[in-house]
Design an enzyme around this catalytic site. Structure first.
Site, mmCIF file in Angstrom:
data_model
loop_
_atom_site.group_PDB
_atom_site.id
_atom_site.type_symbol
_atom_site.label_atom_id
_atom_site.label_comp_id
_atom_site.label_asym_id
_atom_site.label_seq_id
_atom_site.Cartn_x
_atom_site.Cartn_y
_atom_site.Cartn_z
ATOM 1 N N GLY A 10 3.833 3.684 -14.793
ATOM 2 C CA GLY A 10 3.664 2.775 -13.652
ATOM 3 C C GLY A 10 2.833 1.562 -14.055
ATOM 4 N N GLY A 13 2.916 -1.766 -12.078
ATOM 5 C CA GLY A 13 2.362 -1.869 -10.725
ATOM 6 C C GLY A 13 0.972 -2.501 -10.715
ATOM 7 N N LEU A 61 10.123 8.894 -14.213
ATOM 8 C CA LEU A 61 9.533 10.179 -13.815
ATOM 9 C C LEU A 61 10.596 11.219 -13.462
ATOM 10 N N LEU A 82 0.273 6.817 -13.248
ATOM 11 C CA LEU A 82 0.164 5.963 -12.055
ATOM 12 C C LEU A 82 1.524 5.721 -11.412
ATOM 13 N N ALA A 83 2.596 6.144 -12.060
ATOM 14 C CA ALA A 83 3.929 5.902 -11.505
ATOM 15 C C ALA A 83 4.141 6.741 -10.256
ATOM 16 N N ALA A 84 4.756 6.140 -9.255
ATOM 17 C CA ALA A 84 5.083 6.860 -8.018
ATOM 18 C C ALA A 84 5.911 5.943 -7.124
ATOM 19 N N GLN A 85 6.650 6.548 -6.201
ATOM 20 C CA GLN A 85 7.144 5.793 -5.051
ATOM 21 C C GLN A 85 5.913 5.763 -4.153
ATOM 22 N N SER A 127 -4.271 10.657 -3.793
ATOM 23 C CA SER A 127 -4.435 9.641 -2.745
ATOM 24 C C SER A 127 -5.178 10.170 -1.520
ATOM 25 N N GLU A 129 -4.349 9.530 1.307
ATOM 26 C CA GLU A 129 -3.331 9.876 2.305
ATOM 27 C C GLU A 129 -3.202 11.391 2.454
ATOM 28 N N TYR A 151 5.300 11.025 1.553
ATOM 29 C CA TYR A 151 4.500 10.539 0.414
ATOM 30 C C TYR A 151 3.268 11.423 0.217
HETATM 31 P P1 NAP Z 1 2.527 0.317 -7.227
HETATM 32 O O1 NAP Z 1 2.032 -1.071 -7.418
HETATM 33 O O2 NAP Z 1 3.541 0.609 -6.181
HETATM 34 O O3 NAP Z 1 3.080 0.820 -8.642
HETATM 35 C C1 NAP Z 1 3.856 1.981 -8.749
HETATM 36 C C2 NAP Z 1 4.454 2.039 -10.135
HETATM 37 O O4 NAP Z 1 5.291 3.203 -10.231
HETATM 38 C C3 NAP Z 1 5.344 0.837 -10.514
HETATM 39 O O5 NAP Z 1 5.099 0.510 -11.851
HETATM 40 C C4 NAP Z 1 6.744 1.413 -10.355
HETATM 41 O O6 NAP Z 1 7.711 0.784 -11.180
HETATM 42 C C5 NAP Z 1 6.517 2.833 -10.843
HETATM 43 N N1 NAP Z 1 7.588 3.751 -10.502
HETATM 44 C C6 NAP Z 1 8.149 3.987 -9.291
HETATM 45 N N2 NAP Z 1 9.119 4.919 -9.402
HETATM 46 C C7 NAP Z 1 9.179 5.275 -10.715
HETATM 47 C C8 NAP Z 1 9.966 6.168 -11.452
HETATM 48 N N3 NAP Z 1 10.945 6.901 -10.884
HETATM 49 N N4 NAP Z 1 9.746 6.298 -12.792
HETATM 50 C C9 NAP Z 1 8.807 5.561 -13.402
HETATM 51 N N5 NAP Z 1 8.029 4.666 -12.760
HETATM 52 C C10 NAP Z 1 8.212 4.537 -11.422
HETATM 53 O O7 NAP Z 1 1.299 1.305 -6.963
HETATM 54 P P2 NAP Z 1 -0.273 1.088 -7.194
HETATM 55 O O8 NAP Z 1 -0.869 0.551 -5.955
HETATM 56 O O9 NAP Z 1 -0.482 0.432 -8.482
HETATM 57 O O10 NAP Z 1 -0.744 2.618 -7.284
HETATM 58 C C11 NAP Z 1 -0.752 3.312 -8.516
HETATM 59 C C12 NAP Z 1 -0.703 4.817 -8.246
HETATM 60 O O11 NAP Z 1 -1.837 5.189 -7.461
HETATM 61 C C13 NAP Z 1 0.502 5.284 -7.454
HETATM 62 O O12 NAP Z 1 0.820 6.575 -7.909
HETATM 63 C C14 NAP Z 1 0.011 5.357 -6.021
HETATM 64 O O13 NAP Z 1 0.763 6.284 -5.294
HETATM 65 C C15 NAP Z 1 -1.419 5.814 -6.250
HETATM 66 N N6 NAP Z 1 -2.411 5.389 -5.257
HETATM 67 C C16 NAP Z 1 -2.520 4.090 -4.910
HETATM 68 C C17 NAP Z 1 -3.506 3.699 -4.018
HETATM 69 C C18 NAP Z 1 -3.684 2.256 -3.622
HETATM 70 O O14 NAP Z 1 -4.372 2.005 -2.624
HETATM 71 N N7 NAP Z 1 -3.159 1.318 -4.376
HETATM 72 C C19 NAP Z 1 -4.398 4.661 -3.504
HETATM 73 C C20 NAP Z 1 -4.255 5.984 -3.903
HETATM 74 C C21 NAP Z 1 -3.274 6.348 -4.800
HETATM 75 P P3 NAP Z 1 8.581 -0.501 -10.683
HETATM 76 O O15 NAP Z 1 7.760 -1.694 -11.043
HETATM 77 O O16 NAP Z 1 9.809 -0.350 -11.492
HETATM 78 O O17 NAP Z 1 8.784 -0.338 -9.206
HETATM 79 O O1 F7E Z 2 -0.850 0.535 5.408
HETATM 80 C C1 F7E Z 2 -0.896 -0.192 9.038
HETATM 81 C C2 F7E Z 2 -0.164 1.050 8.578
HETATM 82 O O2 F7E Z 2 1.017 0.248 3.801
HETATM 83 C C3 F7E Z 2 -2.178 0.582 5.858
HETATM 84 C C4 F7E Z 2 -0.707 3.015 -0.527
HETATM 85 O O3 F7E Z 2 -1.253 2.356 -1.641
HETATM 86 O O4 F7E Z 2 -2.880 3.451 0.379
HETATM 87 C C5 F7E Z 2 -1.639 2.857 0.664
HETATM 88 O O5 F7E Z 2 -1.032 3.470 1.789
HETATM 89 C C6 F7E Z 2 -2.223 0.735 7.363
HETATM 90 C C7 F7E Z 2 -1.303 1.825 7.926
HETATM 91 O O6 F7E Z 2 -1.152 1.367 3.078
HETATM 92 C C8 F7E Z 2 1.515 -2.880 9.092
HETATM 93 O O7 F7E Z 2 0.442 1.721 9.686
HETATM 94 C C9 F7E Z 2 0.019 -2.072 10.418
HETATM 95 O O8 F7E Z 2 -2.001 2.546 8.895
HETATM 96 O O9 F7E Z 2 -1.124 -1.033 3.439
HETATM 97 P P1 F7E Z 2 -0.462 0.203 3.898
HETATM 98 P P2 F7E Z 2 -1.237 2.947 3.287
HETATM 99 O O10 F7E Z 2 -0.114 3.474 4.079
HETATM 100 O O11 F7E Z 2 -2.612 3.251 3.747
HETATM 101 C C10 F7E Z 2 -2.831 4.869 0.093
HETATM 102 C C11 F7E Z 2 -4.234 5.333 -0.215
HETATM 103 C C12 F7E Z 2 -1.827 5.213 -0.937
HETATM 104 O O12 F7E Z 2 -1.974 6.185 -1.653
HETATM 105 C C13 F7E Z 2 -0.518 4.493 -0.866
HETATM 106 O O13 F7E Z 2 0.161 4.574 -2.127
HETATM 107 O O14 F7E Z 2 -1.762 -0.486 7.947
HETATM 108 N N1 F7E Z 2 -0.018 -1.337 9.291
HETATM 109 N N2 F7E Z 2 0.959 -3.018 10.316
HETATM 110 C C14 F7E Z 2 0.897 -1.812 8.429
HETATM 111 N N3 F7E Z 2 1.212 -1.444 7.181
HETATM 112 C C15 F7E Z 2 2.179 -2.157 6.544
HETATM 113 N N4 F7E Z 2 2.479 -1.823 5.281
HETATM 114 N N5 F7E Z 2 2.836 -3.190 7.163
HETATM 115 C C16 F7E Z 2 2.547 -3.593 8.431
HETATM 116 O O15 F7E Z 2 3.140 -4.529 8.955
#
Ligand code: NAP
Ligand code: F7E
Length: 343
Positions: A10, A13, A61, A82-85, A127, A129, A151
């Site tokens: 990932g 990302g 993945l 770090l890869a994920a949907q 996460s 979540e 998720y």
């Molecule tokens: P992101 O920007 O959405 O990046 C996700 C990465 O996963 C991208 O590189 C994507 O590739 C890749 N990916 C998706 N499906 C794949 C597959 N089938 N095989 C290989 N690679 C794949 O996410 P991020 O915000 O950097 O987060 C990084 C990780 O931390 C994720 O696992 C996310 O769930 C977790 N996380 C994030 C947060 C947050 O607030 N950011 C908080 C807690 C946990 P493409 O570029 O090809 O789409």
């Molecule tokens: O939503 C509300 C929505 O999509 C935050 C991912 O990185 O963090 C992320 O997940 C909040 C939610 O992030 C809109 O309903 C309102 O309550 O930015 P978000 P998330 O769902 O918290 C966790 C820790 C991860 O692990 C995940 O990978 O905002 N909200 N209005 C909205 N959200 C979006 N996207 N768009 C809106 O228009």
């Protein structure tokens, strides 16, 4: 001296890009394991000027052979998964593939660690979540999980199987339970980036208004660059453990929108209630922000606030960037670079 080898899945990302940047600075040989894309998925690497310093390997993945190939080719020191949907809203529309990638994908990797290179140190991106709607004032490593989306269920599988393999096979496997973290490199669909990007467009008169869903969901928002430091620190410990990474503060989507509206010097006020709530321009009375039900989720997580006490005590990690500083970093970037990317 021989360089340490780190695999980052990932890497294209948000977190993957900052983590690769950090590991390159620390003189690692960094393998960027990404799936092939028909679009430019290296724009973040180019922006950080690290694209020519990474070794790219095709990886998915869902494809066990592509994972095995990494273990055959490299003698790996650290493996960051770090890869994920990663988009919660999308997981309601694609629950099967989200489970397959975000959940079972983790098992594919750690089973390879067990079978091929049991000395590898592994980081799993868990996460906040996974907590869902907790009734507690804050969440920590002992808080009960209650996932509220496909998720979160998939992440919880990844979390538990990581712990199970650590205990069953004595492997160095850690999970970081990271709360929301944002940056200019955040994907456009996540709420912070969407608010900043769309309101900058409104300011530049390229868009009429911003549409949001639930304004009252509260999140613990930190800065992604601070958070990737914690991932690295976890793998430098002698004993593998799980850590919460957060800021211990929680704010609503409406509060975040207020900070951005103010940073962009809009003269506005909130009017109406429920689905009719709006932020309007005080002079023209035109809407700047409206609610659109299509952005509500089938099941919402209303409140998250993480305690990073364990990380502070054991990793000497703390968040360095306040939410106001984060908004400034994101708004400044968007004003300067809005046409830069292609996410
Ligand atoms: P992101 O920007 O959405 O990046 C996700 C990465 O996963 C991208 O590189 C994507 O590739 C890749 N990916 C998706 N499906 C794949 C597959 N089938 N095989 C290989 N690679 C794949 O996410 P991020 O915000 O950097 O987060 C990084 C990780 O931390 C994720 O696992 C996310 O769930 C977790 N996380 C994030 C947060 C947050 O607030 N950011 C908080 C807690 C946990 P493409 O570029 O090809 O789409
Ligand atoms: O939503 C509300 C929505 O999509 C935050 C991912 O990185 O963090 C992320 O997940 C909040 C939610 O992030 C809109 O309903 C309102 O309550 O930015 P978000 P998330 O769902 O918290 C966790 C820790 C991860 O692990 C995940 O990978 O905002 N909200 N209005 C909205 N959200 C979006 N996207 N768009 C809106 O228009």
């Amino acid at each position: 001296m021989k360089k340490k080898i780190a695999i980052v899945t990932g890497s294209s990302g948000q977190d993957g890009s900052y983590l690769c940047e950090l590991l390159i600075k620390k003189s690692y040989k960094v393998i960027a394991a990404d799936r092939r894309s028909s679009r430019d998925n290296k724009w973040r690497h180019k922006f950080l000027k690290i694209d020519d310093k990474l070794i790219y390997e095709d990886f998915d993945l869902g494809d066990l052979n592509s994972i095995v190939a990494l273990f055959r080719k490299y003698k790996i020191d650290e493996f960051y998964n770090l890869a994920a949907q990663s988009f919660v809203a999308a997981s309601f529309k694609t629950p099967l593939s989200t489970s397959e990638i975000t959940g079972i994908g983790v098992l594919r990797i750690i089973d390879c660690i067990k079978n091929y290179q049991p000395k590898v140190k592994f980081y799993q991106a868990s996460s906040s979540e996974m907590y869902g709607n907790s009734k507690l004032k804050f969440q920590d490593e002992y808080t009960k999980f209650n996932p509220r989306s496909p998720y979160a269920v998939a992440k919880l599988f990844g979390h538990h199987i990581t712990k199970n393999y650590r205990e069953a096979y004595n492997l160095f496997l850690c999970s970081g339970i990271l709360f929301n973290h944002e940056s200019p490199l955040r994907g456009d669909e996540f709420v912070t980036k969407k608010i900043v990007k769309h309101l900058v467009e409104v300011k530049k008169k390229e868009r009429s208004h911003l549409e949001l869903g639930n304004l009252y969901a509260k999140r613990d928002w930190g800065y992604a660059k601070d958070y990737v430091q914690a991932m690295w620190l976890m793998l430098q410990k002698k004993i593998p453990e799980d850590y919460v990474i957060a800021t211990n503060k929680s704010h609503s989507v409406k509060f975040f929108s207020d900070l951005v509206l103010k940073a962009l010097k809009f003269n506005y006020k909130w009017v109406g209630k429920g689905i009719n709530e709006k932020a309007i321009d005080k002079l023209t009375r035109k809407p700047l922000i409206k609610i659109n039900k299509k952005f509500y989720r089938p099941a919402e997580v209303n409140f998250l606030k993480g305690s990073y006490k364990k990380a502070k005590n054991q990793l000497k990690w703390r968040p360095k960037t306040s939410i106001k500083e984060l908004v400034k970093i994101m708004v400044d970037f968007e004003l300067k670079n809005s046409s830069y990317k292609n996410s």
